[in-house]
Scaffold this motif. Sequence first.
Motif, PDB file in Angstrom:
ATOM      1  N   ALA A  31       0.632  -1.334   0.072  1.00 50.68           N
ATOM      2  CA  ALA A  31      -0.015  -0.087  -0.080  1.00 50.68           C
ATOM      3  C   ALA A  31       0.828   1.051   0.061  1.00 50.68           C
ATOM      4  O   ALA A  31       0.442   2.065  -0.937  1.00 50.68           O
ATOM      5  N   TYR A  34       1.507   2.877  -3.112  1.00 49.26           N
ATOM      6  CA  TYR A  34       0.452   3.181  -4.251  1.00 49.26           C
ATOM      7  C   TYR A  34      -0.466   4.389  -3.633  1.00 49.26           C
ATOM      8  O   TYR A  34      -1.092   5.183  -4.754  1.00 49.26           O
ATOM      9  N   ILE A  35      -0.719   4.641  -2.333  1.00 53.74           N
ATOM     10  CA  ILE A  35      -1.562   5.474  -1.912  1.00 53.74           C
ATOM     11  C   ILE A  35      -0.979   6.452  -0.858  1.00 53.74           C
ATOM     12  O   ILE A  35       0.076   6.214  -0.350  1.00 53.74           O
ATOM     13  N   ASP A  36      -1.608   7.523  -0.972  1.00 53.15           N
ATOM     14  CA  ASP A  36      -0.809   8.823  -0.053  1.00 53.15           C
ATOM     15  C   ASP A  36      -0.704   8.775   1.373  1.00 53.15           C
ATOM     16  O   ASP A  36      -1.523   7.798   1.960  1.00 53.15           O
ATOM     17  N   TYR A  38      -1.941  10.513   3.745  1.00 55.11           N
ATOM     18  CA  TYR A  38      -3.120  10.799   4.532  1.00 55.11           C
ATOM     19  C   TYR A  38      -4.089   9.349   4.535  1.00 55.11           C
ATOM     20  O   TYR A  38      -4.486   9.035   5.567  1.00 55.11           O
ATOM     21  N   LYS A  39      -4.355   8.716   3.466  1.00 56.56           N
ATOM     22  CA  LYS A  39      -5.138   7.425   3.486  1.00 56.56           C
ATOM     23  C   LYS A  39      -4.391   6.402   4.369  1.00 56.56           C
ATOM     24  O   LYS A  39      -5.153   5.865   5.164  1.00 56.56           O
ATOM     25  N   ILE A  40      -3.068   6.243   4.217  1.00 52.09           N
ATOM     26  CA  ILE A  40      -2.449   5.169   5.028  1.00 52.09           C
ATOM     27  C   ILE A  40      -2.505   5.559   6.468  1.00 52.09           C
ATOM     28  O   ILE A  40      -2.865   4.587   7.194  1.00 52.09           O
ATOM     29  N   THR A 287     -13.868   6.174   9.012  1.00 55.52           N
ATOM     30  CA  THR A 287     -13.652   6.976   7.490  1.00 55.52           C
ATOM     31  C   THR A 287     -14.680   7.715   7.674  1.00 55.52           C
ATOM     32  O   THR A 287     -14.359   8.928   7.111  1.00 55.52           O
ATOM     33  N   TRP A 291     -14.173  11.412   5.850  1.00 59.96           N
ATOM     34  CA  TRP A 291     -14.915  11.559   4.749  1.00 59.96           C
ATOM     35  C   TRP A 291     -15.710  12.690   4.725  1.00 59.96           C
ATOM     36  O   TRP A 291     -15.876  13.465   3.743  1.00 59.96           O
TER      37      TRP A 291
ATOM     38  N   ARG B  83      -4.015  15.445   5.855  1.00 56.01           N
ATOM     39  CA  ARG B  83      -4.825  15.807   4.642  1.00 56.01           C
ATOM     40  C   ARG B  83      -4.388  16.976   4.005  1.00 56.01           C
ATOM     41  O   ARG B  83      -4.497  16.933   2.880  1.00 56.01           O
ATOM     42  N   ASN B  86      -1.143  16.027   1.952  1.00 55.37           N
ATOM     43  CA  ASN B  86      -1.282  14.856   1.001  1.00 55.37           C
ATOM     44  C   ASN B  86      -2.413  15.051   0.039  1.00 55.37           C
ATOM     45  O   ASN B  86      -2.298  14.578  -1.103  1.00 55.37           O
ATOM     46  N   ARG B  87      -3.472  15.321   0.462  1.00 59.77           N
ATOM     47  CA  ARG B  87      -4.577  15.622  -0.254  1.00 59.77           C
ATOM     48  C   ARG B  87      -4.707  17.045  -1.010  1.00 59.77           C
ATOM     49  O   ARG B  87      -4.872  17.016  -2.101  1.00 59.77           O
TER      50      ARG B  87
END
Lengths: 353, 375
Positions: A31, A34-36, A38-40, A287, A291, B83, B86-87
């Motif tokens: 992971a 592939y993902i930034d 923040y998501k991690i 999440t 979100w 956030r 990165n976002r």
Amino acid sequence: MIAPVNAGHARRNNILTLCAGAAIALLLWQAPGYIDAYKIRIINLIAINAILGLSLNLIYGMGGMFSLGHAGFMAIGAYVSAILIITPDQKQIMWILDPIAPWVRDMRAPFLASLLAAGIVSAIFGCLVSIPVLRLGGDYLGIATLGFSEIIRILITNLTPITNGPLGLKGIPPHASLLMSYGCLAVMLLCMTRLMRSNFGNVIRAVRDDEVAAKTMGIDTLKTRVLVFTLGCFGGGVGGALMGNLITTIDPKMFMITQTYSLLMIVVVGGLGSITGSVVGAVLVTTMLEWLRFVENPITIGSLNIPGIPGMRMVIFSVLLIAVIIFRREGIMGMREFSWGWLLRDGKRGGTQ
Amino acid sequence: MRKFLLSLLICIVVSSSAFAADDVIKVGFFNCLTGQNAFGGQLELEGVQLALKEFPEVLGKKIELVVVDNKSDKVEAANAVTRLINRDKVSVIIGTYGSSLAIAGGEVAEVAKVPVIGTSCTNPLVTQGKRYYFRVCFIDPLQGAGAATYAYKNLGLKKAALLVDVANDYAVGLANFFKQSYTKQGGEIVSDMRYQSGDQDFTAQLTEIISKKPDIVFLPAYFAEGAIVLKQARELGATFRFMGGDAMDNPEMVTLGGDAIEGFLYTGFAYAPDMKDMNPVAKKFTENWNKAFPGKAPNGNAALGYDAFLLAVDAINRAGSADPEKIRDALEKTKDLPTVTGVTTLDSDHNPQKDIGVLEIRNAKKEFVGTVIPE
């Protein structure tokens, strides 16, 4: 109730579990490429919240003990782990109010040992507290454990030579990587499913459902409850330690009653007494909170310009929670559990396992 | 239910379509907009927004401000900074009220190598050993020593008492630094009383303090609790003076405290809306503020938000690019930048050397008394 599973199905289920575990491990391992970050971070937080939710669920959902003291046990775990892994030099600089106690400064342990120590110290405190407190039941138990959690927080605030008081600790090495958090979660899940499928799991349920009946059957109910409470506290300590390692700084204000409430929310939304439920609850709560941030940003729909209102996501989040409580009072999973048999629809659907 | 899902879907599409073009420079802002410290975070946001109106562009590009709430919570603060980096891919971040939140966010920024400009996080630990954290406020050791110097030297008060919220890192730190400086100068601490955040009744501690007959009581509280303490002290017939820190600087304080707050002294940033001989930046800030928020007085937090934005714009200008690393290098060299709260020059620890202002409540209004050089 143990669902009748034939030998063929059992072997198939074990293989499926192993395959799924390996696939998830591979995904988590790959992971970061592939993902930034923040998501991690959010994915990581899900695992930690799931560990904390599971440990509270063991006490409240499976053991039937209404405990509001989880933040206190998290605090113990977080502080034990942090003090053990921060280097003595770093500690020396950080204590700017009172000089640090030399034995605290010189304590060191590798990360995994500190995690174990965090769990064990929390468990010891949990055991000591539970013996007198578990003679109470229902709401009174909630009040007593809440009081205990506050005592812990105030002790940490005032024991400046050991804990650096209200300033807290910073610069904790970030050991809580994705694999570490999910590794802990996997061990926890494995232990909990084994525990709840064993005969002792039945004893726990019996004590929860009817203490008098369980006593009549010759079960030592106090001993059972103390043991379950202690195990739950162990999980709380480990979860707290991981949380400290993830955000790399802790202070007593982190472990206020609101921390317990957010864990309680995870457990209740997921389903009291359901292992799957706590994991689902952790995923949803963590999440959704992140979100929903988009509702606080200014949004332009055509010519309509809505300025961002801070706090709006909490309003929407609360509405969603209320919706869950109205339409699914027993939580999303209720008392049900995920199983391969249910997914592949062999034989009867579901079962309380 | 289907309608609800549909509307949710629309929301997602709308929010995700709001992507940014290349010709903007993004400045992140994380602060306590909700939760227990929201009063401070809101004021700082308003300060930043005011500055954005005045300086909407830098290097010929539009500045886009990305605001994220941290709910006065450490976990959220770390999430918010992650956030933003990165976002939203911001070049520089401004925030926050509350040192513990700044520490949590700072750890993330340090790893991601994005500079952060602190607004009112006054604890020394925030920038200690950090490459990417800067701030526009003075630090607590300086402020505590400033308050002690003013009490001992300027007012000539030899006996002081402390009333400290032990659950509050800010209060404990400040009280400690006051005590060190005051006793070093020759003063005597006659009483050291404590309370916990959220307490409502301070009569026991106040009675004890009154019996020790101090000349002044140092009260490094937040304004809400501070106002209650002052009221109860007056009811008990206390005649000594009270002195506080910059967290007492809030427009609400006078409303909460009423008559009891008259004569209250506090250290803060060298800015008050009614002060004489204001520097040109402060003058402009006050004028613009009064236009933007009529009927609401600006305070130190608003000024610090404004200053942090000025620092960011100045650094981007000197760096000549939106690259975080270059902005960091430029920030480190910030020198003699005129800001609302005095001229800002950052030292090697990324802290500004600022004058400590002393303010007093007179006739239900805060008045700037002067500055003090801490000893």
